[in-house]
Design a protein around this motif. Structure first.
Motif, PDB file in Angstrom:
ATOM      1  N   LYS A 170       0.880  -1.158   0.000  1.00 48.56           N
ATOM      2  CA  LYS A 170       0.000   0.000   0.000  1.00 48.56           C
ATOM      3  C   LYS A 170       0.924   1.216   0.000  1.00 48.56           C
ATOM      4  O   LYS A 170       1.874   1.284   0.787  1.00 48.56           O
ATOM      5  CB  LYS A 170      -0.887   0.009   1.244  1.00 48.56           C
ATOM      6  CG  LYS A 170      -1.859   1.175   1.285  1.00 48.56           C
ATOM      7  CD  LYS A 170      -2.755   1.082   2.515  1.00 48.56           C
ATOM      8  CE  LYS A 170      -3.722   2.257   2.528  1.00 48.56           C
ATOM      9  NZ  LYS A 170      -4.615   2.213   3.702  1.00 48.56           N
ATOM     10  N   LYS A 225       1.209   5.696  -1.197  1.00 52.07           N
ATOM     11  CA  LYS A 225       0.615   6.926  -1.702  1.00 52.07           C
ATOM     12  C   LYS A 225       1.220   7.181  -3.082  1.00 52.07           C
ATOM     13  O   LYS A 225       2.435   7.109  -3.255  1.00 52.07           O
ATOM     14  CB  LYS A 225       0.918   8.092  -0.761  1.00 52.07           C
ATOM     15  CG  LYS A 225       0.123   9.351  -1.118  1.00 52.07           C
ATOM     16  CD  LYS A 225       0.157  10.370  -0.003  1.00 52.07           C
ATOM     17  CE  LYS A 225      -0.677  10.034   1.190  1.00 52.07           C
ATOM     18  NZ  LYS A 225      -2.097   9.875   1.031  1.00 52.07           N
ATOM     19  N   GLN A 247       0.993   9.633  -6.833  1.00 52.10           N
ATOM     20  CA  GLN A 247       0.527  10.866  -7.454  1.00 52.10           C
ATOM     21  C   GLN A 247       0.275  10.571  -8.924  1.00 52.10           C
ATOM     22  O   GLN A 247       1.162  10.092  -9.632  1.00 52.10           O
ATOM     23  CB  GLN A 247       1.536  12.001  -7.302  1.00 52.10           C
ATOM     24  CG  GLN A 247       1.011  13.305  -7.879  1.00 52.10           C
ATOM     25  CD  GLN A 247       1.911  14.483  -7.557  1.00 52.10           C
ATOM     26  OE1 GLN A 247       2.993  14.330  -7.025  1.00 52.10           O
ATOM     27  NE2 GLN A 247       1.449  15.672  -7.894  1.00 52.10           N
ATOM     28  N   VAL A 283      -3.426  14.492  -8.827  1.00 46.43           N
ATOM     29  CA  VAL A 283      -4.229  13.906  -7.751  1.00 46.43           C
ATOM     30  C   VAL A 283      -3.390  12.876  -7.005  1.00 46.43           C
ATOM     31  O   VAL A 283      -2.712  12.048  -7.608  1.00 46.43           O
ATOM     32  CB  VAL A 283      -5.517  13.253  -8.315  1.00 46.43           C
ATOM     33  CG1 VAL A 283      -6.253  12.472  -7.243  1.00 46.43           C
ATOM     34  CG2 VAL A 283      -6.407  14.296  -8.954  1.00 46.43           C
ATOM     35  N   GLU A 284      -3.427  12.949  -5.666  1.00 49.90           N
ATOM     36  CA  GLU A 284      -2.769  11.958  -4.831  1.00 49.90           C
ATOM     37  C   GLU A 284      -3.818  11.012  -4.260  1.00 49.90           C
ATOM     38  O   GLU A 284      -4.935  11.425  -3.962  1.00 49.90           O
ATOM     39  CB  GLU A 284      -2.010  12.636  -3.691  1.00 49.90           C
ATOM     40  CG  GLU A 284      -0.784  13.374  -4.154  1.00 49.90           C
ATOM     41  CD  GLU A 284       0.065  13.885  -2.995  1.00 49.90           C
ATOM     42  OE1 GLU A 284      -0.324  13.687  -1.822  1.00 49.90           O
ATOM     43  OE2 GLU A 284       1.107  14.473  -3.279  1.00 49.90           O
ATOM     44  N   LYS A 285      -3.423   9.757  -4.114  1.00 47.63           N
ATOM     45  CA  LYS A 285      -4.337   8.772  -3.541  1.00 47.63           C
ATOM     46  C   LYS A 285      -3.545   7.617  -2.955  1.00 47.63           C
ATOM     47  O   LYS A 285      -2.378   7.415  -3.306  1.00 47.63           O
ATOM     48  CB  LYS A 285      -5.347   8.279  -4.574  1.00 47.63           C
ATOM     49  CG  LYS A 285      -4.751   7.439  -5.701  1.00 47.63           C
ATOM     50  CD  LYS A 285      -5.803   6.891  -6.649  1.00 47.63           C
ATOM     51  CE  LYS A 285      -6.078   5.458  -6.326  1.00 47.63           C
ATOM     52  NZ  LYS A 285      -7.117   4.805  -7.030  1.00 47.63           N
ATOM     53  N   ASP A 286      -4.188   6.852  -2.065  1.00 53.81           N
ATOM     54  CA  ASP A 286      -3.607   5.618  -1.562  1.00 53.81           C
ATOM     55  C   ASP A 286      -3.928   4.518  -2.560  1.00 53.81           C
ATOM     56  O   ASP A 286      -5.055   4.421  -3.054  1.00 53.81           O
ATOM     57  CB  ASP A 286      -4.188   5.258  -0.195  1.00 53.81           C
ATOM     58  CG  ASP A 286      -3.691   6.178   0.909  1.00 53.81           C
ATOM     59  OD1 ASP A 286      -2.552   6.676   0.791  1.00 53.81           O
ATOM     60  OD2 ASP A 286      -4.426   6.388   1.880  1.00 53.81           O
ATOM     61  N   ALA A 287      -2.933   3.702  -2.847  1.00 53.08           N
ATOM     62  CA  ALA A 287      -3.134   2.609  -3.792  1.00 53.08           C
ATOM     63  C   ALA A 287      -2.620   1.313  -3.181  1.00 53.08           C
ATOM     64  O   ALA A 287      -1.632   1.309  -2.448  1.00 53.08           O
ATOM     65  CB  ALA A 287      -2.395   2.884  -5.093  1.00 53.08           C
TER      66      ALA A 287
END
Length: 165
Positions: free
Chosen positions: A13, A15, A17, A22-26
Motif C-alpha cells: 500500500k 501513496k 501521485q 491527484v494523490e491517492k492511496d493505492a
C-alpha cells in the motif's frame, strides 16, 4: 508499506501521485513474472482443461506458469510446456506480453507460440494441478471463444496472436 509477502507475490500500500496531480492511496499486487504458451499441432492447439480453485471450476487455457527466481521467460516457457502439456518445443516464438489487470497489479505474462512439438520424458504435473491435455482443432477453438467456453484472457490473446497457423 508492505501488507503481505507470499511465495509467488507481495502486496503493498503506498501513496501515489497521478499525472493530473491527484494523490491517492493505492494497493498494488506484485506477482512474479509468468508465461503462457500456445502449443501448435498439425490440426490445432494443445489446450488444458484445468481446475482453477479461485473460480471454482474447470477452464480451458493454454499452458502457463510462474517464473522461478533468476529464470528468464523463454526458460520458464520451455519448463512449463513440459510440466503441464508433456511436450517439448523445437521452436519457441516470442509473441510479446500482456498486463493482466493493470488497475491493481503489475503482473506481466510473456506470450509464446510453441512449434515442432515432441513428447517429453520429463512430463510431471505439480501435485496441486488437475489438468487434462486436449488437442483442439482451430475451428473448435474459434467456436469455443465465441460461445464463452474459452474465457481465459491469456489464452484468447494467444489464439488471436498465433491463430493464423
Amino acid at each position: 508499506m508492505e501488507i503481505f509477502r507470499g511465495g509467488k507475490l507481495w502486496i503493498e500500500k503506498k501513496k501515489i501521485q497521478l499525472p493530473n496531480g491527484v494523490e491517492k492511496d493505492a494497493v498494488i499486487v506484485h506477482p512474479k513474472g509468468a508465461v503462457a504458451i500456445l502449443p501448435v499441432t498439425e490440426t490445432g492447439y494443445l489446450l488444458l482443461r484445468q481446475y482453477r480453485y479461485a473460480v471454482g471450476q474447470y477452464i480451458w487455457e493454454a499452458p502457463a506458469g510462474t517464473m522461478e527466481d533468476g529464470e528468464d521467460p523463454i526458460e520458464t516457457a520451455r519448463r512449463e510446456l513440459i510440466e503441464e502439456a508433456g511436450v517439448a518445443a523445437g521452436n519457441l516464438i516470442p509473441r510479446g506480453f500482456i498486463y493482466t489487470t493493470p488497475g491493481f497489479t503489475d503482473e506481466k505474462i510473456w506470450l509464446f507460440e510453441a512449434r515442432d512439438l515432441t513428447p517429453s520424458d520429463e512430463f510431471q504435473k505439480d501435485a496441486d494441478e488437475v489438468i487434462e491435455v486436449m488437442d483442439v482443432t482451430r475451428d473448435n477453438t474459434d467456436a469455443m471463444v465465441t460461445d464463452g467456453t474459452i474465457c481465459d484472457a491469456k489464452t484468447i490473446c494467444l489464439l488471436h496472436q498465433c491463430g493464423e497457423g
